[in-house]
Design a protein around this motif. Structure first.
Motif, short mmCIF file in Angstrom:
data_model
loop_
_atom_site.label_atom_id
_atom_site.label_comp_id
_atom_site.label_asym_id
_atom_site.label_seq_id
_atom_site.Cartn_x
_atom_site.Cartn_y
_atom_site.Cartn_z
N SER A 47 0.83 -1.22 0.00
CA SER A 47 0.00 0.00 0.00
C SER A 47 0.85 1.26 0.00
N SER A 48 0.24 2.37 -0.43
CA SER A 48 0.94 3.66 -0.32
C SER A 48 1.07 4.02 1.17
N PHE A 49 0.03 3.76 1.93
CA PHE A 49 -0.01 3.86 3.39
C PHE A 49 0.16 5.29 3.93
N VAL A 50 1.15 6.04 3.43
CA VAL A 50 1.47 7.33 4.05
C VAL A 50 0.28 8.27 4.08
N ASP A 51 -0.62 8.15 3.09
CA ASP A 51 -1.74 9.09 2.99
C ASP A 51 -3.07 8.48 3.44
N HIS A 52 -3.02 7.36 4.12
CA HIS A 52 -4.28 6.76 4.56
C HIS A 52 -4.98 7.67 5.57
N PRO A 53 -6.28 7.88 5.43
CA PRO A 53 -7.00 8.78 6.34
C PRO A 53 -7.17 8.15 7.73
N PRO A 54 -7.58 8.96 8.71
CA PRO A 54 -7.81 8.39 10.06
C PRO A 54 -8.89 7.32 10.01
N LEU A 55 -8.65 6.21 10.71
CA LEU A 55 -9.68 5.17 10.78
C LEU A 55 -10.72 5.56 11.81
N GLU A 56 -11.96 5.15 11.55
CA GLU A 56 -13.04 5.41 12.53
C GLU A 56 -13.67 4.07 12.88
N TRP A 57 -13.70 3.78 14.17
CA TRP A 57 -14.26 2.50 14.62
C TRP A 57 -15.61 2.73 15.29
N PRO A 58 -16.60 1.85 15.06
CA PRO A 58 -17.89 1.99 15.75
C PRO A 58 -17.71 1.86 17.26
N ALA A 59 -18.52 2.62 18.01
CA ALA A 59 -18.39 2.65 19.47
C ALA A 59 -18.55 1.26 20.09
N ASP A 60 -19.46 0.44 19.54
CA ASP A 60 -19.66 -0.88 20.17
C ASP A 60 -18.47 -1.81 19.93
N TRP A 61 -17.73 -1.58 18.83
CA TRP A 61 -16.51 -2.38 18.62
C TRP A 61 -15.46 -1.99 19.66
N ILE A 62 -15.33 -0.71 19.89
CA ILE A 62 -14.35 -0.23 20.88
C ILE A 62 -14.72 -0.78 22.26
N ALA A 63 -16.02 -0.70 22.58
CA ALA A 63 -16.48 -1.10 23.92
C ALA A 63 -16.29 -2.61 24.15
N ALA A 64 -16.17 -3.37 23.08
CA ALA A 64 -15.98 -4.82 23.22
C ALA A 64 -14.51 -5.18 23.45
N HIS A 65 -13.66 -4.18 23.49
CA HIS A 65 -12.22 -4.43 23.50
C HIS A 65 -11.59 -3.85 24.76
N SER A 66 -11.76 -4.55 25.87
CA SER A 66 -11.23 -4.00 27.13
C SER A 66 -9.77 -4.41 27.35
N HIS A 67 -9.30 -5.42 26.61
CA HIS A 67 -7.95 -5.92 26.83
C HIS A 67 -6.88 -4.90 26.40
N HIS A 68 -5.85 -4.77 27.22
CA HIS A 68 -4.70 -3.91 26.88
C HIS A 68 -3.55 -4.81 26.45
N HIS A 69 -3.26 -4.83 25.16
CA HIS A 69 -2.30 -5.79 24.61
C HIS A 69 -0.88 -5.56 25.15
N HIS A 70 -0.26 -6.65 25.60
CA HIS A 70 1.13 -6.63 26.05
C HIS A 70 1.39 -5.56 27.12
N ARG A 71 0.44 -5.43 28.03
CA ARG A 71 0.59 -4.43 29.10
C ARG A 71 0.59 -5.14 30.44
N PHE A 72 1.51 -4.80 31.32
CA PHE A 72 1.65 -5.52 32.58
C PHE A 72 1.72 -4.62 33.80
N ASP A 73 1.62 -3.30 33.63
CA ASP A 73 1.63 -2.42 34.79
C ASP A 73 0.20 -2.26 35.34
N ASP A 74 0.08 -1.60 36.47
CA ASP A 74 -1.24 -1.42 37.10
C ASP A 74 -1.99 -0.25 36.45
#
Ligand code: SF4
Length: 308
Positions: A47-74
């Motif tokens: 892909s050209s990639f450099v000019d890709h616009p901001p992605l927009e995610w639906p609120a219910d998709w975001i709300a389904a994703h509580s996991h913090h990937h590769h995070r181990f602090d409090d």
């Protein structure tokens, strides 16, 4: 899998073409089955990639994703999300699965990345994992993150950071660094084609310095015959004593799209994954200090699904 068509390589512009056209038979960088034979239209797409616009995610998709990937602090607050600020990597480490379309390093438009992050924060995201192959120091992005209420994690090469940038990385909200060190000797790093300019002592000092600013720092190690086990253990102990997590060296997996695979067997064919996996299982008895079980052969796994 029952899919109609497969995109070969990076998907964005190809998916756009699929969305625009009714007839998919000539869309470049795709493959499909016709009369039980594979029809392939051109090579893999970057892909050209450099000019890709901001992605927009639906609120219910975001709300389904509580996991913090590769995070181990409090204090893990808010939803987790992934952002891609750059794509590709200019290096060619022998074990890395990125041949063909992830070679060119491309940095995405700064405003687009920041707009995407701001939207995520407004949707309740408290942690971002940058899925960049290699999160290179980007002063403008780090400075923008200092003022924003979000934490983040990265994968990077520690040899590309200077102490003042590591301090800025911590101030920007980085709470997790995974740094591919791979080998603890100059010879081992050369064998893995790491093209690293620093010595082990300097790398260790940078990791320890990073740990002063970031609560979780991991140094990834790969088992290399060039590395003397006693020396590896001494450096591992040194890093762990200074709060940096360094795994016991893990076996090298010859991914079909890595230089290691090509060196062993040439261009990948239909059985490339099976071949790589069998080789991996045959070469090692122990796989990782955080993995007790032995992986199953691919054929055994495939036999249990998809009507095989
Ligand atoms: S291992 Fe990291 S530095 Fe090496 S080629 Fe892959 S992404 Fe680049």
């Amino acid at each position: 899998l029952g899919v109609d068509i497969v995109v070969r390589g990076e998907c964005e512009e190809v998916v756009e073409q699929l969305a625009r056209r009714d007839d998919w038979s000539a869309v470049p960088s795709t493959a499909y089955l016709r009369d039980a034979r594979v029809v392939s239209n051109g090579g893999v797409h970057a892909s050209s990639f450099v000019d890709h616009p901001p992605l927009e995610w639906p609120a219910d998709w975001i709300a389904a994703h509580s996991h913090h990937h590769h995070r181990f602090d409090d204090n893990q607050v808010g939803f987790g999300a992934e952002v891609e600020a750059s794509r590709g990597c200019p290096y060619n480490c022998s074990f890395c699965a990125k041949i063909d379309f992830r070679d060119a390093y491309r940095r995405r438009n700064h405003e687009a990345v920041v707009a995407e992050i701001d939207r995520l924060i407004a949707q309740g995201v408290g942690y971002i994992y940058f899925i960049d192959e290699i999160f290179l120091p980007q002063k403008a992005l780090l400075e923008a993150l200092v003022d924003r209420n979000v934490k983040f994690g990265v994968q990077t090469r520690i040899d590309l950071w200077k102490p003042e940038l590591l301090e800025l990385l911590g101030a920007a909200g980085c709470v997790s660094i995974e740094a591919g060190l791979e080998s603890l000797t100059v010879e081992g790093r050369a064998m893995l084609a790491k093209r690293c300019r620093l010595g082990t002592e300097e790398l260790a000092a940078l990791l320890v310095d990073a740990r002063r600013h970031v609560p979780f720092v991991q140094a990834n190690l790969i088992g290399v015959v060039e590395d003397d086990p006693a020396l590896v253990e001494r450096w591992r102990t040194h890093l762990i004593d200074h709060g940096v997590w360094a795994n016991e060296p893990v076996p090298l997996y010859p991914y079909p799209s890595s230089p290691s695979y090509r060196e062993l067997w040439g261009e990948p064919d239909d059985l490339a994954w099976e071949r790589a996996h069998d080789h991996y299982l045959a070469s090692f008895q122990k796989f990782s200090d955080i993995q007790e079980k032995r992986p199953r052969p691919l054929a055994e796994l495939e036999a249990t699904c998809c009507g095989h």
